[in-house]
Design a protein around this motif. Structure first.
Motif, PDB file in Angstrom:
ATOM      1  N   SER A  85     -91.481 -27.279  -6.279  1.00  0.00           N
ATOM      2  CA  SER A  85     -91.896 -27.255  -7.687  1.00  0.00           C
ATOM      3  C   SER A  85     -91.985 -25.823  -8.208  1.00  0.00           C
ATOM      4  O   SER A  85     -91.521 -25.517  -9.318  1.00  0.00           O
ATOM      5  CB  SER A  85     -93.257 -27.945  -7.846  1.00  0.00           C
ATOM      6  OG  SER A  85     -93.175 -29.314  -7.523  1.00  0.00           O
ATOM      7  N   TYR A  86     -92.576 -24.947  -7.416  1.00  0.00           N
ATOM      8  CA  TYR A  86     -92.665 -23.542  -7.815  1.00  0.00           C
ATOM      9  C   TYR A  86     -91.270 -22.929  -7.948  1.00  0.00           C
ATOM     10  O   TYR A  86     -90.986 -22.203  -8.898  1.00  0.00           O
ATOM     11  CB  TYR A  86     -93.461 -22.735  -6.782  1.00  0.00           C
ATOM     12  CG  TYR A  86     -94.956 -22.759  -6.981  1.00  0.00           C
ATOM     13  CD1 TYR A  86     -95.548 -22.023  -8.000  1.00  0.00           C
ATOM     14  CD2 TYR A  86     -95.784 -23.497  -6.147  1.00  0.00           C
ATOM     15  CE1 TYR A  86     -96.926 -22.027  -8.177  1.00  0.00           C
ATOM     16  CE2 TYR A  86     -97.160 -23.511  -6.314  1.00  0.00           C
ATOM     17  CZ  TYR A  86     -97.724 -22.778  -7.326  1.00  0.00           C
ATOM     18  OH  TYR A  86     -99.080 -22.781  -7.504  1.00  0.00           O
ATOM     19  N   MET A 141     -99.577 -26.225 -12.631  1.00  0.00           N
ATOM     20  CA  MET A 141     -99.038 -26.307 -11.277  1.00  0.00           C
ATOM     21  C   MET A 141    -100.148 -26.332 -10.239  1.00  0.00           C
ATOM     22  O   MET A 141    -100.109 -27.096  -9.275  1.00  0.00           O
ATOM     23  CB  MET A 141     -98.102 -25.123 -11.033  1.00  0.00           C
ATOM     24  CG  MET A 141     -96.853 -25.139 -11.895  1.00  0.00           C
ATOM     25  SD  MET A 141     -95.834 -23.655 -11.734  1.00  0.00           S
ATOM     26  CE  MET A 141     -95.097 -23.922 -10.141  1.00  0.00           C
ATOM     27  N   GLN A 142    -101.163 -25.515 -10.440  1.00  0.00           N
ATOM     28  CA  GLN A 142    -102.280 -25.486  -9.492  1.00  0.00           C
ATOM     29  C   GLN A 142    -103.082 -26.784  -9.551  1.00  0.00           C
ATOM     30  O   GLN A 142    -103.544 -27.290  -8.528  1.00  0.00           O
ATOM     31  CB  GLN A 142    -103.163 -24.276  -9.773  1.00  0.00           C
ATOM     32  CG  GLN A 142    -102.485 -22.953  -9.453  1.00  0.00           C
ATOM     33  CD  GLN A 142    -103.401 -21.760  -9.624  1.00  0.00           C
ATOM     34  OE1 GLN A 142    -104.588 -21.923  -9.868  1.00  0.00           O
ATOM     35  NE2 GLN A 142    -102.846 -20.570  -9.506  1.00  0.00           N
ATOM     36  N   ASP A 158     -94.636 -28.799  -2.900  1.00  0.00           N
ATOM     37  CA  ASP A 158     -95.221 -27.817  -3.820  1.00  0.00           C
ATOM     38  C   ASP A 158     -94.308 -26.599  -3.965  1.00  0.00           C
ATOM     39  O   ASP A 158     -94.108 -26.081  -5.068  1.00  0.00           O
ATOM     40  CB  ASP A 158     -96.603 -27.377  -3.325  1.00  0.00           C
ATOM     41  CG  ASP A 158     -97.623 -28.498  -3.380  1.00  0.00           C
ATOM     42  OD1 ASP A 158     -97.404 -29.451  -4.149  1.00  0.00           O
ATOM     43  OD2 ASP A 158     -98.638 -28.422  -2.668  1.00  0.00           O
ATOM     44  N   GLU A 189     -98.936 -22.100 -14.978  1.00  0.00           N
ATOM     45  CA  GLU A 189     -99.540 -21.834 -13.666  1.00  0.00           C
ATOM     46  C   GLU A 189    -100.751 -22.734 -13.441  1.00  0.00           C
ATOM     47  O   GLU A 189    -100.940 -23.285 -12.349  1.00  0.00           O
ATOM     48  CB  GLU A 189     -99.949 -20.368 -13.583  1.00  0.00           C
ATOM     49  CG  GLU A 189    -100.466 -19.948 -12.220  1.00  0.00           C
ATOM     50  CD  GLU A 189     -99.361 -19.748 -11.206  1.00  0.00           C
ATOM     51  OE1 GLU A 189     -99.677 -19.718 -10.006  1.00  0.00           O
ATOM     52  OE2 GLU A 189     -98.188 -19.616 -11.614  1.00  0.00           O
ATOM     53  N   SER A 217     -95.891 -30.139 -19.104  1.00  0.00           N
ATOM     54  CA  SER A 217     -96.019 -30.915 -17.879  1.00  0.00           C
ATOM     55  C   SER A 217     -94.739 -31.685 -17.585  1.00  0.00           C
ATOM     56  O   SER A 217     -94.311 -31.797 -16.432  1.00  0.00           O
ATOM     57  CB  SER A 217     -97.197 -31.892 -18.002  1.00  0.00           C
ATOM     58  OG  SER A 217     -97.305 -32.680 -16.842  1.00  0.00           O
ATOM     59  N   LEU A 271     -92.428 -29.349 -16.008  1.00  0.00           N
ATOM     60  CA  LEU A 271     -92.793 -29.153 -14.609  1.00  0.00           C
ATOM     61  C   LEU A 271     -92.296 -30.298 -13.742  1.00  0.00           C
ATOM     62  O   LEU A 271     -91.877 -30.109 -12.607  1.00  0.00           O
ATOM     63  CB  LEU A 271     -94.313 -29.009 -14.484  1.00  0.00           C
ATOM     64  CG  LEU A 271     -94.894 -28.762 -13.091  1.00  0.00           C
ATOM     65  CD1 LEU A 271     -94.346 -27.474 -12.511  1.00  0.00           C
ATOM     66  CD2 LEU A 271     -96.410 -28.696 -13.163  1.00  0.00           C
ATOM     67  N   ASP A 291    -101.849 -29.675 -10.271  1.00  0.00           N
ATOM     68  CA  ASP A 291    -101.016 -30.661  -9.595  1.00  0.00           C
ATOM     69  C   ASP A 291    -101.173 -30.561  -8.080  1.00  0.00           C
ATOM     70  O   ASP A 291    -101.250 -31.557  -7.367  1.00  0.00           O
ATOM     71  CB  ASP A 291     -99.555 -30.437  -9.995  1.00  0.00           C
ATOM     72  CG  ASP A 291     -98.671 -31.638  -9.660  1.00  0.00           C
ATOM     73  OD1 ASP A 291     -99.225 -32.728  -9.458  1.00  0.00           O
ATOM     74  OD2 ASP A 291     -97.449 -31.478  -9.612  1.00  0.00           O
TER      75      ASP A 291
END
Length: 261
Positions: free
Chosen positions: A132-133, A42-43, A129, A39, A9, A12, A45
């Motif tokens: 971040s990806y 991230m989702q 978002d 993944e 995290s 990330l 978040d």
């Protein structure tokens, strides 16, 4: 290699040092389980941000507004700063404190999510978002794309069906970009089509699109972290082109794409 969820995290959130960031990036290239865990984080978040944005969009209750107007925070000295909490550790009291703080800003005449247009709130949310990806996927090599460029027809059909708005792969070879493939992402709790390109130096530029009933007007440039972004809207979609910060040709490429849309 075993990497704790808390460290993943922190990766990330961009909170690790260069050596630790490189260590996790190398691990992600060959560890499918680690990719899946990232993944999920991230989702999660994305979902958290969406719920929090929805909460900020609600009007401030009158009773709370009266309390905020007359509120004076006590002065407390010599209190050490607390470590930054992880997004899944935010407590109810912390959320209340954030709401009070933002409400105070409203009464002081500062901009808050509560009085900004909803289209602007949504635009900020999905672009954050995407950044971040991009920070994660642009560092990949073998796993840069989900479906390779050799399956271009399938990519267009698949992403159009998944996102709910027409997805076509632009030819950007005249601008020095080679199509590498595509991915399906989730931003602002909605599916997003991502078309990925690389230049002669291996730098990654991505074109993302999301379905909307309120396309944004004109070209809008912003910087998020280490990336520059140019966004626009057309038809039933909003678009964003993202690349490394300081990439001089990004506005020109975006202008060309927006003109064709």
């Amino acid at each position: 290699m075993t990497i704790a969820s808390e460290k993943l995290s922190a990766f990330l959130d961009g909170e690790l040092g260069p050596e630790e960031m490189s260590e996790i990036e190398r691990a992600l290239e060959n560890d499918a389980a680690l990719q899946a865990e990232l993944e999920k984080l991230m989702q999660a978040d994305v979902v958290f941000k969406q719920h929090f944005d929805d909460m900020l969009g609600d009007p401030v209750p009158l009773d709370l507004a009266k309390v905020v107007e007359g509120f004076e925070a006590p002065v407390i000295a010599n209190i050490p700063a607390a470590p930054k909490p992880r997004f899944w550790m935010v407590s109810a009291s912390a959320v209340v404190a954030l709401v009070v703080g933002l409400s105070g800003g409203f009464f002081l005449g500062q901009e808050s999510a509560g009085n900004a247009p909803q289209t602007q709130i949504a635009a900020r949310g999905w672009l954050d978002d995407i950044a971040s990806y991009h920070r994660v996927y642009a560092a990949q090599d073998r796993h840069l794309v989900e479906v390779p460029a050799s399956e271009a027809t399938h990519i267009e059909t698949w992403l159009t069906s998944s996102v709910g708005t027409q997805v076509a792969i632009p030819d950007l070879s005249d601008m020095g970009l080679t199509f590498a493939g595509g991915r399906l992402l989730v931003a602002a709790d909605k599916p997003v089509a991502q078309l990925i390109y690389t230049d002669a130096n291996g730098a990654v530029v991505a074109l993302c699109s999301i379905k909307t009933d309120a396309p944004v007007e004109g070209l809008n440039a912003r910087t998020v972290g280490a990336f520059d972004m140019v966004s626009w809207g057309a038809g039933t979609a909003n678009f964003v082109l993202i690349g490394d910060q300081g990439r001089a040709d990004l506005p020109q490429i975006a202008q060309s794409l927006a003109t064709e849309a």
